[in-house]
Enzyme design. Structure first.
Site, PDB file in Angstrom:
ATOM      1  N   GLY A 234       0.835  -1.186   0.000  1.00 23.07           N
ATOM      2  CA  GLY A 234       0.000   0.000   0.000  1.00 23.07           C
ATOM      3  C   GLY A 234       0.875   1.243   0.000  1.00 23.07           C
ATOM      4  O   GLY A 234       0.761   2.098  -0.849  1.00 23.07           O
ATOM      5  N   GLY A 462       0.952  -6.410   4.149  1.00 21.81           N
ATOM      6  CA  GLY A 462       2.082  -7.258   3.786  1.00 21.81           C
ATOM      7  C   GLY A 462       3.189  -7.070   4.811  1.00 21.81           C
ATOM      8  O   GLY A 462       4.256  -7.669   4.720  1.00 21.81           O
ATOM      9  N   ALA A 505       1.232  -1.296  14.980  1.00 20.43           N
ATOM     10  CA  ALA A 505       1.685  -2.077  16.140  1.00 20.43           C
ATOM     11  C   ALA A 505       1.353  -1.340  17.429  1.00 20.43           C
ATOM     12  O   ALA A 505       0.822  -1.929  18.379  1.00 20.43           O
ATOM     13  CB  ALA A 505       3.185  -2.357  16.048  1.00 20.43           C
ATOM     14  N   LEU A 625       8.820  -6.664  17.867  1.00 23.56           N
ATOM     15  CA  LEU A 625       7.817  -7.701  18.146  1.00 23.56           C
ATOM     16  C   LEU A 625       8.135  -9.009  17.446  1.00 23.56           C
ATOM     17  O   LEU A 625       7.820 -10.087  17.946  1.00 23.56           O
ATOM     18  CB  LEU A 625       6.430  -7.208  17.717  1.00 23.56           C
ATOM     19  N   ASN A 626       8.719  -8.914  16.256  1.00 21.80           N
ATOM     20  CA  ASN A 626       9.046 -10.123  15.494  1.00 21.80           C
ATOM     21  C   ASN A 626      10.317  -9.835  14.710  1.00 21.80           C
ATOM     22  O   ASN A 626      10.342  -8.975  13.828  1.00 21.80           O
ATOM     23  CB  ASN A 626       7.885 -10.471  14.546  1.00 21.80           C
ATOM     24  N   GLY A 697       7.341   1.894  15.974  1.00 21.79           N
ATOM     25  CA  GLY A 697       6.957   1.954  14.559  1.00 21.79           C
ATOM     26  C   GLY A 697       8.136   1.631  13.669  1.00 21.79           C
ATOM     27  O   GLY A 697       9.250   2.094  13.873  1.00 21.79           O
ATOM     28  N   GLY A 699       7.553   0.664   9.981  1.00 26.52           N
ATOM     29  CA  GLY A 699       7.214   0.552   8.558  1.00 26.52           C
ATOM     30  C   GLY A 699       7.865   1.590   7.677  1.00 26.52           C
ATOM     31  O   GLY A 699       8.037   1.368   6.477  1.00 26.52           O
ATOM     32  N   GLU A 700       8.192   2.755   8.244  1.00 24.69           N
ATOM     33  CA  GLU A 700       8.620   3.843   7.382  1.00 24.69           C
ATOM     34  C   GLU A 700      10.048   4.304   7.616  1.00 24.69           C
ATOM     35  O   GLU A 700      10.693   4.833   6.709  1.00 24.69           O
ATOM     36  CB  GLU A 700       7.640   5.013   7.525  1.00 24.69           C
TER      37      GLU A 700
HETATM   38 MO1  MOS Z   1       1.952   5.473   5.151  1.00 28.12          MO
HETATM   39  S1  MOS Z   1       2.705   6.638   3.657  1.00 28.12           S
HETATM   40  O1  MOS Z   1       1.615   6.571   6.371  1.00 28.12           O
HETATM   41  O2  MOS Z   1       0.713   4.503   4.571  1.00 28.12           O
END
Ligand code: MOS
Length: 733
Positions: A234, A462, A505, A625-626, A697, A699-700
């Site tokens: 996404g 994902g 998370a 966490l993993n 966090g 993801g970014e």
């Molecule tokens: Mo992200 S760019 O905050 O889905």
């Protein structure tokens, strides 16, 4: 042994690789019709006429919806309240950007829909468009949206810059970039009655999608169900609800059949968001001893003519270094393009690139090692708010990264490292991304078969949400993860926020912990109040629950399984629902994830051919966490950072106002041959303040810093400072 932290395999991995995982467009719904979009080929003007006579001759055609026959909506598609994007839903003949949906063709087969879409003949009244950034920087305007504030200032930037001992002024530029998730945007709309709708949608935010569609179509939110069980990526593009989602629902209502609308790859360049081009002007002042005294970061980006999105590249400059005199600004150029939007580390990815290149340039100007320069200007508290950090292990990240990379052997002079014909360069940069959290809810059920079932209306892009939530629930309830199932992606489940801002998370994890704890309390009370239980009549504080058994803390022999308890009570399950929301910590602490990245590049001295040969990333992301999914997330971000540095660019033809490389052949992303063995590690320490799980966090943050580390390495290899991304051959030669 706790489940959290273990490198558990993805629980959805097998289903995904065997085809068992059904993505939104793969639901087995009978009598599905297929929709195809017709999109505008001009950037600005009006539709003068639309001839659909040939299209409706195609065998299997069911309908062609245009602005002339599309149903009117309950609310305006341009209503952008509650963070919604302005949409294009066939309500008028006005064309506002190239690639705008202007008709929807519905047919019995996908092939017929596409064929008919190609036969819709459109006559336009063309108006002159404007899509350029640079010539209009002076005309840029303040954003209306001031959250976070578009401009900031502390100290006396102008005064202090004038008498800075060393001063540099630089402009950095980053191009348009497109998300290119492997799974295209896709919506399958099924009307269950005239006022009741189910959407299987590739969305990062099922509840936002539900509310937006309900508002536009005049339905009760409770009558719209949105399902998003799996996502093939996404990266922000599936955060907002875009036009095609509503168009699919409108088309399905019109033809009285379920309708599936899957965007074609070129249609993912324009109407579903992209990262804006940025122009970032930095002025940095320092004393000769390497103390930063002043920092000014002025950003100009695009927004569309009809909506507003700010790529907030100036935010890192406010907080990353101790610097008394600081000013940032963001201004917008309104262009005849689709609305830019969130893309992995929005604002922060391009902002950290420019800032960390400028820091590298200043380190050289004051004749300091780039890492020493950053350590000298380390911010011990948040310089913007004066608040303490909730946690910050950035110094350790620098130290561990430098050690793993071998940074101490770096010669300071550019061009000093050679290996045959190759110029070798080493660069580094800081990574940073804010720690967000939103309210979320979860439901936990212990079933008589001994399994724990947890549900929350969150999403898994994902990233591993299915997997980590199983681990979180397992530890919070006291069961091995094999006996826990976690379900998500359905608005019938308790509400959770959009999966964006690296906050799933923290937000959903906290709710899962709360629900699991409430369920334990309920089961303990049930046991105490059951006269046949071995802990009957005991105080709750003396009763414990672990591994599916309830027992007396001081006399563990007095125990029984929860299943025995449920059987005796003739219960098939016991359920608890809990909500969790952020508290005062957000006002008390500055909360960020940090990291350090080190890059090695090799540049062919004659041909300019450039390769990243080593990449080291060390992160402080709070509790992990993993270990497996975390590593994948961070590595994925760094791979994307390679793309940002060297490959990615959505090319806008200024004369046509169109993105011209709208496919995966011409839009370059890193492939395996571009990616070295990436060394990813972290400082494993829970954040004591950010949220109950201590996560920050993941993801970014991985994408922040990579491009700067690579650009700095390219400078170190060649003595050439490329300030425009991507660093292409033609810019390097
Ligand atoms: Mo992200 S760019 O905050 O889905």
């Amino acid at each position: 042994m706790s489940a959290i932290g273990r490198p558990l395999e993805r629980v959805d991995g097998r289903a995904k690789v065997t085809g068992g995982a059904r993505y939104s467009s793969e639901q087995a719904i009978p009598d599905v019709a297929h929709a195809a979009l017709v999109t505008s080929t001009i950037a600005k003007g009006r539709i003068a006429a639309m001839d659909t006579r040939d299209a409706v001759q195609v065998s299997g055609i069911l309908a062609v919806l245009t602005h002339q026959n599309a149903p009117r909506l309950a609310t305006s598609p341009d209503d952008t309240s509650e963070g919604a994007r302005a949409l294009d839903l066939l309500q008028h003949p006005v064309v506002r950007y190239a690639g705008q949906p202007i008709a929807v063709v519905v047919a019995r087969t996908l092939e017929a829909a596409h064929q008919a879409a190609g036969l819709v003949d459109v006559q336009y009244v063309v108006e002159p468009h404007e899509v350029r950034l640079e010539p209009r920087v002076e005309q840029a305007t303040e954003p209306r949206d001031d959250d976070p504030p578009a401009a900031s200032s502390r100290g006396d930037v102008e005064g202090r810059l004038d008498d800075a001992e060393v001063r540099i002024e630089r402009v950095y530029r980053t191009p348009f970039e497109s998300h290119n998730a492997m799974e295209p945007h896709a919506t399958l709309a099924v009307w269950d009655g005239p006022t009741s709708l189910t959407l299987y949608d590739a969305t990062q935010g099922i509840f936002d999608c539900r509310d937006r569609v309900a508002r536009l179509l005049g339905l009760l939110p409770d009558h719209v169900r949105v399902v998003s069980a799996y996502l093939g990526g996404g990266f922000g593009s599936k955060g907002p609800t875009w036009s095609h989602v509503v168009l699919a629902a409108m088309a399905a209502r019109h033809v009285r059949r379920p309708v599936k609308l899957v965007l074609r790859r070129p249609q993912m360049f324009g109407p579903v968001g992209f990262r804006s081009q940025t122009r970032q002007a930095l002025v940095v002042g320092a004393r000769r001893d390497g103390t930063l005294t002043t920092l000014r970061h002025d950003t100009v980006v695009h927004t569309s003519s009809f909506d507003e999105f700010v790529e907030t590249a100036g935010l890192p400059a406010r907080m990353l270094y101790a610097c008394a005199n600081n000013a940032t600004s963001h201004r917008l150029v309104r262009s005849d393009i689709g609305t830019p939007s969130y893309m992995r580390a929005p604002g922060w990815a391009p902002g950290v690139y420019a800032l960390e290149c400028a820091l590298d340039e200043m380190a050289e100007a004051v004749d300091m090692d780039p890492l020493q320069f950053r350590l000298k200007n380390h911010a011990d508290v948040d310089p913007e708010t004066g608040r303490p950090w909730s946690s910050k292990a950035l110094r350790q990240c620098y130290g561990v990264g430098a050690e793993r990379f071998g940074w101490s052997r770096r010669p300071s002079r550019p061009g000093a490292l050679r290996d045959g014909r190759a110029l070798v360069g080493w660069g580094m940069a800081t990574s940073v991304y804010p720690t967000h959290r939103s309210p979320a809810a979860a439901r936990a059920r212990f079933r008589a078969d001994g399994a724990l079932l947890v549900e929350s209306g969150t999403q898994d892009l994902g990233t591993g949400t299915y997997t980590i939530m199983r681990q979180v629930a397992a530890d919070a309830f006291g069961l091995p993860p094999e006996r826990v199932e976690f379900r998500l992606g359905d608005t019938d489940f308790p509400e959770a926020p959009v999966s964006g801002g690296s906050m799933t998370a923290a937000s959903v994890g906290s709710a899962v912990v709360a629900a699991a704890h409430d369920l334990r309390d309920k089961l303990v009370r049930l046991a105490i109040n059951d006269p046949h239980s071995p802990v009957a009549g005991e105080k709750a504080a003396d009763v414990a629950l672990d591994d599916g058994r309830v027992f007396h803390r001081h006399d563990p022999a007095r125990a029984e399984s929860l299943q025995a308890l449920l059987d005796r009570q003739r219960l098939t399950e016991v359920e608890a629902v809990a909500e969790a929301e952020p508290g005062e910590e957000a006002e008390q602490y500055a909360m960020y994830a940090f990291g350090a990245q080190f890059a090695e590049v090799r540049v062919d001295a004659d041909l300019g051919q450039l390769r990243v040969t080593r990449l080291v990333g060390v992160f402080d992301v709070g509790r992990v966490l993993n270990a497996k999914t975390a590593r994948s997330q961070l590595m994925g971000g760094m791979v994307w950072g390679i793309g940002m540095a060297l490959h990615e660019e959505t090319v806008l033809d200024e004369r046509l106002g169109r993105f011209v490389n709208a496919n995966l052949a011409d839009y370059h992303v890193p492939v395996n041959a571009d990616v070295p063995d990436i060394d990813v590690t972290w400082i494993d320490a829970a954040d004591p303040h950010a949220n109950p799980l201590g996560v920050k966090g993941i993801g970014e943050i991985g994408i922040t810093g990579t491009a700067a580390a690579i650009a700095n390495a390219v400078y170190h290899a060649t003595g050439r400072r490329i300030r425009d991304l991507p660093i292409r051959l033609d810019r390097l030669l």
